[in-house]
Design an enzyme around this catalytic site. Structure first.
Site, PDB file in Angstrom:
ATOM      1  N   HIS A   2       7.895  -7.588  -3.665  1.00 28.80           N
ATOM      2  CA  HIS A   2       6.750  -8.078  -4.249  1.00 28.80           C
ATOM      3  C   HIS A   2       6.860  -9.417  -5.051  1.00 28.80           C
ATOM      4  O   HIS A   2       7.268  -9.357  -6.212  1.00 28.80           O
ATOM      5  CB  HIS A   2       6.164  -7.071  -5.354  1.00 28.80           C
ATOM      6  CG  HIS A   2       5.688  -5.865  -4.590  1.00 28.80           C
ATOM      7  ND1 HIS A   2       4.524  -5.497  -4.136  1.00 28.80           N
ATOM      8  CD2 HIS A   2       6.294  -4.688  -4.190  1.00 28.80           C
ATOM      9  CE1 HIS A   2       4.418  -4.367  -3.416  1.00 28.80           C
ATOM     10  NE2 HIS A   2       5.341  -4.012  -3.567  1.00 28.80           N
ATOM     11  N   LYS A   7     -12.113 -11.913 -16.132  1.00 26.44           N
ATOM     12  CA  LYS A   7     -12.584 -12.200 -17.502  1.00 26.44           C
ATOM     13  C   LYS A   7     -12.097 -13.843 -18.057  1.00 26.44           C
ATOM     14  O   LYS A   7     -12.772 -14.537 -18.416  1.00 26.44           O
ATOM     15  CB  LYS A   7     -11.979 -11.314 -18.391  1.00 26.44           C
ATOM     16  CG  LYS A   7     -12.613 -11.315 -19.750  1.00 26.44           C
ATOM     17  CD  LYS A   7     -14.073 -10.726 -19.684  1.00 26.44           C
ATOM     18  CE  LYS A   7     -14.825 -10.704 -21.397  1.00 26.44           C
ATOM     19  NZ  LYS A   7     -16.030 -10.029 -21.198  1.00 26.44           N
ATOM     20  N   CYS A  15       5.337  -5.982   1.643  1.00 26.92           N
ATOM     21  CA  CYS A  15       5.542  -4.366   1.326  1.00 26.92           C
ATOM     22  C   CYS A  15       5.113  -3.716   2.565  1.00 26.92           C
ATOM     23  O   CYS A  15       5.329  -3.808   3.639  1.00 26.92           O
ATOM     24  CB  CYS A  15       5.402  -3.698   0.043  1.00 26.92           C
ATOM     25  SG  CYS A  15       6.234  -2.474  -0.017  1.00 26.92           S
ATOM     26  N   TYR A  16       4.014  -2.893   2.352  1.00 23.34           N
ATOM     27  CA  TYR A  16       3.363  -2.305   3.406  1.00 23.34           C
ATOM     28  C   TYR A  16       2.930  -3.271   4.459  1.00 23.34           C
ATOM     29  O   TYR A  16       2.744  -3.047   5.659  1.00 23.34           O
ATOM     30  CB  TYR A  16       2.182  -1.327   3.200  1.00 23.34           C
ATOM     31  CG  TYR A  16       1.381  -0.729   4.089  1.00 23.34           C
ATOM     32  CD1 TYR A  16       1.797   0.546   4.824  1.00 23.34           C
ATOM     33  CD2 TYR A  16       0.275  -1.346   4.730  1.00 23.34           C
ATOM     34  CE1 TYR A  16       1.069   1.077   5.792  1.00 23.34           C
ATOM     35  CE2 TYR A  16      -0.599  -0.741   5.625  1.00 23.34           C
ATOM     36  CZ  TYR A  16       0.309   0.395   6.169  1.00 23.34           C
ATOM     37  OH  TYR A  16      -0.595   1.057   7.255  1.00 23.34           O
ATOM     38  N   ASP A  59     -20.328 -11.851 -21.223  1.00 26.97           N
ATOM     39  CA  ASP A  59     -20.460 -12.113 -19.586  1.00 26.97           C
ATOM     40  C   ASP A  59     -21.859 -12.303 -19.250  1.00 26.97           C
ATOM     41  O   ASP A  59     -22.284 -13.322 -18.549  1.00 26.97           O
ATOM     42  CB  ASP A  59     -20.170 -10.839 -18.589  1.00 26.97           C
ATOM     43  CG  ASP A  59     -18.563 -10.650 -19.099  1.00 26.97           C
ATOM     44  OD1 ASP A  59     -17.877 -11.381 -19.617  1.00 26.97           O
ATOM     45  OD2 ASP A  59     -18.138  -9.409 -18.871  1.00 26.97           O
ATOM     46  N   GLY A  93       0.784  -1.378  -0.178  1.00 26.62           N
ATOM     47  CA  GLY A  93      -0.081   0.110   0.061  1.00 26.62           C
ATOM     48  C   GLY A  93       0.838   1.341  -0.084  1.00 26.62           C
ATOM     49  O   GLY A  93       2.047   1.345   0.408  1.00 26.62           O
ATOM     50  N   GLU A 128       4.522 -11.109  -6.235  1.00 28.24           N
ATOM     51  CA  GLU A 128       3.281 -11.339  -7.180  1.00 28.24           C
ATOM     52  C   GLU A 128       3.805 -10.718  -8.475  1.00 28.24           C
ATOM     53  O   GLU A 128       3.057 -10.778  -9.395  1.00 28.24           O
ATOM     54  CB  GLU A 128       2.383 -10.772  -6.685  1.00 28.24           C
ATOM     55  CG  GLU A 128       2.025  -8.998  -6.714  1.00 28.24           C
ATOM     56  CD  GLU A 128       2.949  -8.547  -5.194  1.00 28.24           C
ATOM     57  OE1 GLU A 128       3.609  -9.304  -4.333  1.00 28.24           O
ATOM     58  OE2 GLU A 128       2.626  -7.357  -4.865  1.00 28.24           O
TER      59      GLU A 128
END
Ligand code: XMP
Length: 516
Positions: free
Chosen positions: A172, A372, A83-84, A230, A56, A174
């Site tokens: 990070h 999606k 991180c944060y 969708d 964050g 990710e």
């Protein structure tokens, strides 16, 4: 809908929070993003196998810094702070955070100190590239913890609790640029949280259908079909669950492309359930006259859709639910929560943030938890036609958000003609299925041109084409000059009202896909 084991990602506002969710889902484990201020009772009721604290943009010492109660970290549920999230763990356990002199953004080298740590299992090197993005850093950790990794400028880049399953990373994992980042996440999820990777769409479809049958019971459902994937996937799931108790409506709001109108005709010809087509062009256009603000346009459109659905539902006995093809990204980008802690939502997607405050129908949104690419996979498993699976998305507010500023019939007609040309050329160049979304935007700016020796003073149009997996992030498509020239020449020559074409070379983020 309950879908097996769950990981909760607590969102502290990082631009990467959704990427964490996606990475874990790809491992086959159901994961949701929750606001950081979710109550401990709510967390416990979801029975998560692990909790991740996202990054964050804050410092834990800021007055408005988002905090959590320490007892969330003491539930005996494995925790990973990123991180944060890492700084928060050290802060809550009495560590020291400081603004670092050497702010680190981008590439760094992590020296793994504890190679046997379960988080780093299988990493063959002692030093790996990691992606950093921080200005504060942990300077001291409490004695309960030990350092397991450092970089040249950050002496505590990874730590863990000596006895409990609490882990923290300054970098990070990710982000795809972090070497072995996916392995680190996998170790946390499968080895530390001990999740079984059973988040398989096939199983989920069955559960979802059963669930819809239970929720709807003997009531009826009205569903807005849009002509896109969708809403059609949502309709197919609901039809499997409740058959003829589903009533589908297609609203022509006068803001469609010709291709969208054709798509709805095609859909009508293949589906087992009837679709009631309602022409509401004038209703929408009259409400949009004079409106310039993009959010106002979206809200008006959301409201008009609901008015029609409510009116139609009264014509059918026992309708209790309004079903929509809302997917996860619509929710995230429309939600005040996710646009975090400080600012406004990014956009009010017509079917989420654009909805009026009170609706007389209960919402049924079976795809609300899916990205999606997962919706495409569900559509594939349900056997939907290929052209629908690869059809470019078309937003509910239609071309009203592609005509920048005020819309009117003339501009709609100009844009529809330009779009037809783009569509033809995408097919001629066999590009349509290679791109995820391509369309034209009409600017309210006129410029001078010369056409057949005469001065012209007409609108400027933009070609936007993107490649993406989930529409949460996107890059502009690498189109050939030959293709760009062809589309540009044809639009300028054949469409009255456009005398200049530009190509949009921005990615998302920082730009969004649609212009409004
Ligand atoms: P943005 O512009 O937010 O778009 O980057 C992401 C994807 O969502 C589509 N989009 C919408 N779809 N209702 C929809 O059904 C909406 O209000 C809406 N706004 C954007 C957009 O076309 C892209 O595919």
């Amino acid at each position: 809908m309950k879908i097996g084991e769950l990981i909760i990602v607590l969102d502290f506002g990082s631009q990467y929070s959704n990427i964490i969710v996606r990475r874990i889902r790809h491992l086959g484990v159901h994961t949701i993003l929750c606001s950081h201020n979710i109550s401990i009772y709510n967390i416990l009721s979801k029975k998560p196998k692990g909790i991740i604290l996202s990054g964050g943009p804050f410092s834990v010492y800021n007055n408005n810094a988002p905090l959590i109660y320490k007892n969330i970290l003491e539930l005996n549920i494995p925790i990973l702070g990123i991180c944060y999230g890492m700084q928060l763990i050290s802060f809550l356990f009495g560590g020291k955070i400081e603004s670092s002199k050497n702010k680190e953004y981008g590439k760094s080298y992590l020296k793994i100190i504890d190679e046997k740590n379960p988080l780093f299992l299988g990493i063959p090197k002692k030093s790996i590239i990691v992606w950093m993005s921080h200005s504060d850093e942990t300077k001291e950790i409490s004695e309960e913890f030990k350092v397991i990794g450092k970089t040249t400028s950050c002496s505590i880049a990874a730590f863990c609790h000596k006895k409990k399953n609490i882990y923290a990373l300054q970098f990070h994992p990710e982000v795809s640029h972090t070497e072995f980042g996916m392995l680190i996440i996998k170790n946390f999820i499968l080895k530390i949280c001990k999740c079984n990777a059973n988040f398989k769409l096939k199983n989920i479809i069955k559960k979802s259908i059963d669930n819809i049958t239970k929720i709807v019971s003997k009531k009826k459902v009205i569903l807005g079909i849009s002509g896109g994937l969708d809403s059609f996937v949502a309709a197919s799931l609901i039809y499997k669950a409740i058959g003829d108790s589903l009533h589908c409506i297609f609203v022509n709001n006068g803001l469609l492309l010709e291709e969208e109108e054709k798509s709805i005709d095609k859909i009508c010809s293949i589906v087992k359930f009837p679709i009631n087509i309602i022409n509401a062009k004038n209703q929408f256009l009259s409400k949009l006259t004079g409106i310039i603000d993009p959010e106002k346009k979206r809200k008006i459109i959301g409201e008009e859709f609901i008015k029609i659905f409510e009116k139609e539902s009264k014509k059918i006995k026992n309708v209790e639910f309004l079903a929509q093809g809302t997917i996860y990204s619509d929710v995230i980008e429309s939600s005040k929560d996710s646009s975090k802690l400080s600012v406004n939502p990014i956009k009010s997607h017509h079917n989420v943030g654009g909805l009026p405050k009170t609706i007389n129908l209960k919402l049924l949104e079976p795809l609300k938890k899916f990205f999606k690419d997962e919706v495409i996979e569900i559509g594939y498993i349900l056997g939907l036609p290929k052209y629908l699976l690869y059809k470019h998305p078309f937003p509910g507010p239609g071309i009203s958000i592609r005509i920048i500023g005020e819309i009117n019939e003339k501009k709609i007609s100009i844009l529809r003609k330009a779009e037809n040309i783009l569509f033809q050329e995408l097919n001629n160049y066999k590009l349509y299925t290679k791109l995820n979304q391509a369309f034209i935007i009409l600017l309210p700016i006129k410029s001078v041109g010369i056409m057949g020796d005469k001065r012209s003073y007409e609108y400027t149009a933009i070609l936007r084409s993107i490649n993406t997996k989930d529409f949460m992030t996107a890059t502009f498509s690498n189109l050939s000059y030959e293709f760009l020239e062809k589309v540009s020449n044809r639009i300028i020559n054949e469409v009255d009202g456009i005398n200049r074409m530009l190509y949009d070379i921005s990615s998302k983020p920082p730009s969004t896909i649609e212009w409004e």
